[in-house]
Enzyme design. Structure first.
Site, PDB file in Angstrom:
ATOM      1  N   SER A 178      57.341 -17.301  20.069  1.00  0.00           N
ATOM      2  CA  SER A 178      58.586 -16.873  20.562  1.00  0.00           C
ATOM      3  C   SER A 178      58.306 -17.275  21.777  1.00  0.00           C
ATOM      4  CB  SER A 178      59.039 -15.844  19.813  1.00  0.00           C
ATOM      5  OG  SER A 178      58.253 -14.958  19.556  1.00  0.00           O
ATOM      6  N   HIS A 206      61.894 -19.575  15.304  1.00  0.00           N
ATOM      7  CA  HIS A 206      62.745 -19.853  16.869  1.00  0.00           C
ATOM      8  C   HIS A 206      62.254 -22.103  16.069  1.00  0.00           C
ATOM      9  CE1 HIS A 206      62.680 -17.272  19.070  1.00  0.00           C
ATOM     10  NE2 HIS A 206      62.279 -16.166  18.446  1.00  0.00           N
ATOM     11  N   LYS A 237      69.595 -16.863  15.812  1.00  0.00           N
ATOM     12  CA  LYS A 237      69.050 -17.703  16.775  1.00  0.00           C
ATOM     13  C   LYS A 237      70.033 -18.777  16.988  1.00  0.00           C
ATOM     14  CE  LYS A 237      65.183 -14.621  17.028  1.00  0.00           C
ATOM     15  NZ  LYS A 237      63.686 -14.323  16.429  1.00  0.00           N
TER      16      LYS A 237
HETATM   17  C1  LIG Z   1      63.938 -12.645  15.920  1.00  0.00           C
HETATM   18  C2  LIG Z   1      62.461 -13.003  15.036  1.00  0.00           C
HETATM   19  C3  LIG Z   1      62.175 -12.536  13.600  1.00  0.00           C
HETATM   20  C4  LIG Z   1      63.143 -11.504  13.686  1.00  0.00           C
HETATM   21  O1  LIG Z   1      64.531 -11.752  12.927  1.00  0.00           O
HETATM   22  P1  LIG Z   1      65.630 -11.626  13.539  1.00  0.00           P
HETATM   23  O2  LIG Z   1      66.844 -11.715  11.937  1.00  0.00           O
HETATM   24  O3  LIG Z   1      65.857 -11.030  14.724  1.00  0.00           O
HETATM   25  O4  LIG Z   1      64.917  -9.704  12.206  1.00  0.00           O
HETATM   26  C5  LIG Z   1      60.869 -12.517  13.442  1.00  0.00           C
HETATM   27  N1  LIG Z   1      59.892 -13.801  13.713  1.00  0.00           N
HETATM   28  C6  LIG Z   1      60.232 -15.119  15.427  1.00  0.00           C
HETATM   29  C7  LIG Z   1      59.219 -14.915  15.360  1.00  0.00           C
HETATM   30  C8  LIG Z   1      60.862 -13.501  15.267  1.00  0.00           C
HETATM   31  O5  LIG Z   1      61.038 -14.197  16.910  1.00  0.00           O
END
Ligand SMILES: *Cc1c(COP(=O)(O)O)cnc(C)c1O
Length: 388
Positions: A178, A206, A237
């Site tokens: 990320s 991602h 996301k």
């Molecule tokens: C954002 C993210 C999460 C968490 O997801 P949420 O739905 O925002 O709690 C988990 N793993 C990675 C790699 C992330 O970037």
């Protein structure tokens, strides 16, 4: 602690963070998420969002969200296992399994919940740059946790070889990291997992909506269908909604329904969120060009930045790290860019390792060429003052 210390505890901690350039403040987006947003009364271009496909304010998602609320109400009123399991959850899970081409899918309240609940139900080995929710899942796991060097298959194999006595082993990795935007060498990880009879879990937070021709994620990108045991993806996301899922075999889903504490002990997602996620899947299915548009925008911006002399690594994802090192300088640059009309958030320790503070630039499918060029001009101007 004594009364005097108690009185100043929070302020002392805050002062210490400020001294180290690590103090964080919340910024408020006024209005909706889009490729440009209003912050502190000023309209700026958004180069810091995971809303990669621009779906978070899409009219079809908004309507689907409202329709689901009218039909099913605003809350689920309970955890999935008690009373909160609703038709709309089952519908979304069926669609997610179709999307991921797996036997089943299981909704979690967020990616954080999905990782913590799933990983803690196993023991594991993980990449050192894994997301915090993976790390926390490992901490909660009663199993032994080993960490391999980032994307280093020799390091992973060494650990697998040395743990050959363990009954069950799970390798966990982000698909797209990320904060760096690089992609894990998933085919090699899967080969090693098969060689050493370990399970593989991929965090596609991602990768969902980003990797693969149809945005189905890392498994589609690498053509690894049927060889990754556990796929986690998020709905908050690229899919513009909220929540997350685990996709995999029927047995995996049944196992997690029994074992994942972050599923058992939290309230199920509200119907409106499931409604917008369903709409997002539909849009993605009908308009795969959103994914290629995102890829084109990322390539354009990456080339532009490199052309300006910025040290942005080559890559295929919409996450462009500009590593600066010093946290205070990073935040100063964030402020200068804001003054120029673009929002790029600085990322510091502990989100990234000490000494690797960076600007994390992210692209969206909905950025127009004019917006991309505006962003590049801002970097050109700032670069003259700062680094180049
Ligand atoms: C954002 C993210 C999460 C968490 O997801 P949420 O739905 O925002 O709690 C988990 N793993 C990675 C790699 C992330 O970037």
């Amino acid at each position: 602690m004594g009364q005097a210390m108690k009185d100043t505890f929070f302020q002392d901690e805050i002062d210490d963070l400020k001294k180290r350039g690590l103090y964080r403040e919340l910024r408020t987006v006024e209005g909706e998420q889009d490729s440009s947003v209003v912050i502190n009364g000023k309209r700026v271009l958004m180069f810091s969002s995971n809303n990669y496909l621009g779906l978070a304010n899409h009219p079809v998602l908004k309507k689907a969200s409202m329709d689901a609320a009218s039909r099913y109400g605003t809350g689920s009123g309970g955890s999935r296992l008690i009373s909160g399991n609703m038709e709309v959850h089952r519908t979304l899970e069926k669609e997610l399994a179709l999307f991921k081409r797996t036997e089943g899918a299981l909704l979690f309240s967020s990616g954080y919940h999905a990782n913590v609940g799933t990983i803690s139900a196993f023991a594991g080995e993980g990449d050192e740059l894994n997301h915090a929710s993976i790390v926390d899942g490992c901490r909660l796991s009663k199993g032994e946790v080993r960490v391999y060097k980032h994307a280093d298959m020799n390091s992973l194999e060494e650990i697998l070889r040395r743990s050959s006595m363990s009954k069950k082993r799970l390798i966990v990795t982000d698909s797209v990291f990320s904060m760096d935007g690089d992609i894990a060498p998933l085919p090699d990880i899967v080969d090693l997992a098969e060689k050493y009879s370990a399970l593989v879990m991929v965090d596609d937070a991602h990768g969902t909506g980003v990797l693969g021709k149809k945005g189905k994620g890392a498994v589609e990108h690498f053509g690894l269908e049927g060889r990754v045991d556990i796929q986690m993806g998020t709905l908050g996301k690229a899919l513009g909604s909220f929540g997350a899922y685990i996709a995999g075999s029927e047995e995996l889903i049944h196992y997690l329904v029994n074992k994942a504490r972050s599923l058992l002990y939290t309230t199920a997602l509200p119907p409106s969120v499931c409604g917008s996620a369903l709409a997002a899947l539909k849009i993605l299915g009908e308009r795969p060009e959103l994914v290629s548009q995102l890829r084109n925008n990322a390539a354009y911006f990456r080339e532009g930045m490199r052309g300006l002399g910025y040290l942005i690594p080559e890559g295929e994802t919409p996450i462009l790290p500009l590593i600066l090192g010093d946290p205070s300088m990073t935040m100063d640059m964030t402020r200068s860019l804001f003054d120029e009309g673009i929002y790029v958030q600085g990322i510091r320790s502990p989100t990234v390792p000490d000494g690797t503070s960076r600007l994390r630039i992210t692209l969206m499918a909905t950025h127009t060429v004019e917006q991309l060029d505006f962003g590049l001009r801002a970097f050109e101007k700032i670069g003259k003052e700062w680094i180049l």
